[in-house]
Design an enzyme around this catalytic site. Structure first.
Site, PDB file in Angstrom:
ATOM      1  N   TYR A 281       0.789  -1.227   0.000  1.00 26.34           N
ATOM      2  CA  TYR A 281       0.000   0.000   0.000  1.00 26.34           C
ATOM      3  C   TYR A 281       0.824   1.282   0.000  1.00 26.34           C
ATOM      4  CZ  TYR A 281      -4.150  -2.799   0.226  1.00 26.34           C
ATOM      5  OH  TYR A 281      -5.152  -3.684  -0.092  1.00 26.34           O
ATOM      6  N   ASP A 314       4.895  -8.118  -0.956  1.00 27.52           N
ATOM      7  CA  ASP A 314       3.659  -8.298  -1.710  1.00 27.52           C
ATOM      8  C   ASP A 314       3.948  -8.474  -3.209  1.00 27.52           C
ATOM      9  OD1 ASP A 314       0.653  -7.711  -2.514  1.00 27.52           O
ATOM     10  OD2 ASP A 314       0.707  -7.788  -0.333  1.00 27.52           O
ATOM     11  N   ASP A 315       2.918  -8.339  -4.003  1.00 23.88           N
ATOM     12  CA  ASP A 315       2.956  -8.596  -5.451  1.00 23.88           C
ATOM     13  C   ASP A 315       4.079  -7.824  -6.145  1.00 23.88           C
ATOM     14  OD1 ASP A 315       2.266  -9.376  -8.004  1.00 23.88           O
ATOM     15  OD2 ASP A 315       0.485  -8.098  -8.124  1.00 23.88           O
ATOM     16  N   LYS A 423       0.663 -14.824   2.112  1.00 18.47           N
ATOM     17  CA  LYS A 423      -0.598 -14.180   1.756  1.00 18.47           C
ATOM     18  C   LYS A 423      -0.986 -14.697   0.381  1.00 18.47           C
ATOM     19  CE  LYS A 423      -2.543  -9.593   0.633  1.00 18.47           C
ATOM     20  NZ  LYS A 423      -2.221  -8.146   0.559  1.00 18.47           N
ATOM     21  N   ASP A 425      -3.447 -14.620  -2.668  1.00 20.12           N
ATOM     22  CA  ASP A 425      -4.371 -13.638  -3.212  1.00 20.12           C
ATOM     23  C   ASP A 425      -5.091 -14.175  -4.446  1.00 20.12           C
ATOM     24  OD1 ASP A 425      -5.692 -11.230  -3.368  1.00 20.12           O
ATOM     25  OD2 ASP A 425      -3.882 -10.007  -3.568  1.00 20.12           O
ATOM     26  N   CYS A 466      -6.782 -14.281   0.747  1.00 19.71           N
ATOM     27  CA  CYS A 466      -7.179 -12.963   0.268  1.00 19.71           C
ATOM     28  C   CYS A 466      -7.888 -13.140  -1.068  1.00 19.71           C
ATOM     29  CB  CYS A 466      -5.945 -12.070   0.121  1.00 19.71           C
ATOM     30  SG  CYS A 466      -6.300 -10.355  -0.285  1.00 19.71           S
ATOM     31  N   ARG A 481      -8.665 -12.063   4.644  1.00 19.20           N
ATOM     32  CA  ARG A 481      -9.010 -10.683   4.277  1.00 19.20           C
ATOM     33  C   ARG A 481     -10.507 -10.617   4.094  1.00 19.20           C
ATOM     34  NH1 ARG A 481      -6.554  -6.949   1.061  1.00 19.20           N
ATOM     35  NH2 ARG A 481      -8.659  -6.246   0.583  1.00 19.20           N
ATOM     36  N   ASP A 485     -10.055  -3.403  -0.509  1.00 21.03           N
ATOM     37  CA  ASP A 485      -8.737  -2.782  -0.400  1.00 21.03           C
ATOM     38  C   ASP A 485      -8.862  -1.394   0.225  1.00 21.03           C
ATOM     39  OD1 ASP A 485      -7.817  -4.973  -1.755  1.00 21.03           O
ATOM     40  OD2 ASP A 485      -6.816  -3.850  -3.335  1.00 21.03           O
TER      41      ASP A 485
END
Length: 690
Positions: A281, A314-315, A423, A425, A466, A481, A485
């Site tokens: 984020y 993350d991604d 995580k 997703d 997620c 999650r 978002d």
């Protein structure tokens, strides 16, 4: 008189006429009286009353009636089997009490009713038997559909639950229709009556409760188990997930009870909540190895060192080049992580944190080597090859080779690279429609196969789901999650569902966080999404949003949170006791926002539940279940709101003094009604009883 002449015993109880009979089969020959009122059975606090034309009613002892309910079966050609009025209907006095619907030489439906959990709950199970010599494909099965819902108070609030994090979960006034994943509920605005319908064994099939209302009435409730046109062979039976019907005086309590009954059937993974830092984020996938290590150094030297446990990448870590198109499916380090993922995990561990990694394991990008080399491992569209869903392929989790790929991937992530937290997703790709290797499994069963492989490799290491189908995930993930978002915006009209919340904003995430609180520490640990408190938009954030929506869309929608908005989010995450994961570049965060962020830690040890008071849907009230009394009040609206709530709802004495947890402000009062101080728009307060 007609009934008595035929040897039946007639009683009147609570205003309902019940005809008790030892005859098992009734099929013609009865008078109109007997056809209308034939049997009345007690199941806990419920009565099941059989009626004319094969219908049944559920009557709750404290003033709720679901009248003239009927089961139904929809075949794959979209036709319905004949109405039960055209079937032979057989009663089995039990226990358990059962109603059998027989369509000669073709189909038998068997409904059974029994108490489950507390006496406020009845389980309605349905078995469909193919009595013919040929297979037929079943699209859906419903154990209950009714257009007659009555209560001794007006049920004017409805609770819906979407299938995943972008499936809206919210409390609504009556008006409109929706399909709610797994369960749905009704209540009155004063919070004195509650009705919950929800399926129990959510690992068997995807299930919905369809709700149709007008502004004044509840027109239809229909509980549906989706069978996805899977053939039912001749002389075989199928038991759909049991439907739980519960009622009581508290919706928050009833929803927790429902979650507990599901957890008994499917298992759960609960325990201490995770805290952490996540790269997404602030960087939005642009982060490289040096960015993660720089934030790691800042985190280790900050007061947050003792507040968070996980550092999660993350991604974007697997991109061949920084701006390369997605290659989901190729899970090996890209150019931005030149020393490899094990090296970064070791650095995270040396700094005293748990290494975490993001993957989308059931998603396969067209540009990936996996898609090019193994198209047969993907869900197919038919003769046209692999199906695509918004530009992404879905891994076929019924294919043995695809499951081997999932197993190998996570043996690498957990054992070779030594990550202890993942995580996962975009898991909805695991249940996308299409042609699969094994057509006999529902998508819920297929999803469980894939996630079960990851769980087996993970052992006790932490799995955060997620973008996942929630029902089929229960018992296999440690965290979920549960909302939209976040971003550095209070609101943004993107991805509007019924024009209510949008996406990628604090307001939308807050709504889901409140109305999915009943799952927390019953099915898993809720993850409300990351803690964002900054007063500006990061450059990667602005660039990504501009590329997706266009600058014209963003004009007039400022990035950055006002202090009250940021404090709203910190307060809500804290009182819910959910996962608390930082989404900021701490080196750039102003001192006042850093101090605000600290207020989210440690997570609340006494997670809150809703206060059963639904008068103003812009104002959400929560209260700690045990421990110190803390009342959270949150205004998602755009106007200042005053709130007055009966003292009994807060379970406090006749006189009180509260202090706000962040500001130190106090207020006192006495009497039967607690008038909370007026609340500005986009603001929250945590009132501690002192």
């Amino acid at each position: 008189k007609d009934a008595c002449d035929r040897g039946f015993s007639v009683i009147v109880e609570r205003g309902f006429t019940a005809v008790l009979t030892s005859h098992r089969q009734y099929n013609g020959g009865c008078s109109n009286l007997l056809q209308k009122e034939l049997s009345n059975h007690r199941v806990g606090k419920w009565r099941i009353q059989s009626e004319a034309a094969g219908a049944y009613s559920l009557l709750y002892a404290e003033g709720i009636v679901l009248g003239e309910c009927l089961p139904s079966v929809e075949l794959s050609d979209a036709s319905l089997l004949p109405e039960p009025s055209q079937w032979e209907v057989i009663l089995d006095e039990g226990p358990p009490f059962a109603i059998e619907y027989v369509l000669a030489d073709r189909v038998v439906l068997t409904l059974r009713f029994q108490t489950v959990g507390e006496e406020d709950w009845v389980a309605v199970s349905l078995r469909i038997t193919n009595a013919s010599s040929e297979s037929f494909a079943v699209r859906s099965v419903s154990p209950l559909q009714t257009s007659r819902v009555k209560a001794d108070v007006r049920l004017d609030r409805s609770l819906r639950h979407g299938v995943d994090l972008v499936g809206l979960a919210s409390m609504n006034a009556l008006g409109g229709s929706y399909s709610s994943h797994a369960c749905a509920a009704l209540a009155d605005s004063a919070g004195t009556r509650a009705l919950v319908l929800g399926f129990r064994e959510l690992d068997k099939a995807l299930c919905n409760v369809d709700v149709v209302t007008t502004a004044d009435d509840i027109e239809t409730l229909r509980a549906v188990s989706l069978r996805e046109s899977i053939p039912l062979p001749p002389r075989q039976s199928l038991e759909i997930p049991s439907l739980l019907v519960g009622a009581g005086n508290s919706l928050s309590e009833a929803m927790r009870e429902y979650a507990g009954l599901v957890a008994e059937a499917m298992g759960s993974r609960t325990g201490p909540v995770k805290t952490g830092w996540c790269s997404w984020y602030y960087y939005y996938g642009t982060d490289a190895e040096e960015d993660v290590l720089r934030n790691l150094e800042t985190l280790a030297a900050s007061p947050f060192k003792d507040m968070v446990t996980v550092v999660q990448i993350d991604d974007g870590w697997n991109l061949p080049t920084p701006r390369h198109a997605r290659v989901w499916g190729d899970w090996y380090p890209g150019a931005k992580f030149p020393h490899g993922m094990r090296h970064v995990a070791e650095q995270i561990r040396k700094a005293g944190f748990v290494p975490g990694l993001w993957l989308a394991p059931f998603s396969v990008a067209p540009d990936s080597q996996l898609a090019k080399e193994h198209p047969d491992w993907l869900v197919q569209s038919g003769a046209d090859g692999p199906a695509t869903y918004e530009g992404i392929h879905a891994l076929d989790l019924s294919h043995p080779k695809a499951l081997d790929f999932v197993r190998t991937t996570f043996e690498c992530v957990f054992d070779d690279w030594a990550y202890e937290y993942v995580k996962l997703d975009f898991l909805m790709h695991g249940i996308q429609e299409g042609v699969r290797h094994d057509p006999t499994l529902t998508t819920a069963q297929v999803f469980r196969q894939g996630l079960g492989v990851i769980r087996a490799v993970a052992g006790d290491r932490f799995i955060l789901n997620c973008g996942a189908p929630m029902g089929p995930s229960i018992g296999l993930c440690d965290g979920m999650r549960i909302g939209f978002d976040v971003s550095s915006r209070w609101s943004m009209p993107f991805g509007m569902d019924d024009g209510v919340v949008g996406n990628c904003n604090i307001r939308a995430a807050a709504i889901q966080t409140v109305w999915r609180q009943w799952m927390h520490q019953v099915w898993w640990r809720n993850d409300p999404d990351c803690l964002i408190v900054r007063a500006y938009g990061s450059e990667p954030e602005k660039q990504l949003f501009s590329s997706i929506f266009g600058q014209a869309f963003l004009d007039g929608l400022p990035f950055g949170l006002e202090y009250e908005e940021a404090a709203f989010w910190v307060r809500l995450v804290w009182i819910t006791g959910t996962m608390a994961v930082i989404g900021e570049n701490l080196a750039e965060l102003s001192p006042d926002r850093c101090e605000l962020l600290k207020q989210a830690f440690p997570p609340n040890s006494w997670p809150a539940r809703w206060v059963d008071w639904y008068k103003n849907l812009n104002v959400n009230l929560l209260k700690t279940e045990s421990g110190p009394v803390v009342v959270g009040v949150f205004n998602i609206g755009d106007e200042t709101e005053g709130v007055a709530v009966p003292r009994s709802k807060l379970a406090i004495g006749p006189a009180w003094t509260f202090r706000e947890r962040l500001t130190g402000e106090t207020f006192s009062g006495s009497g039967d009604c607690v008038a909370l101080p007026p609340l500005p728009p986009h603001a929250g307060r945590l009132w501690e009883l002192i």
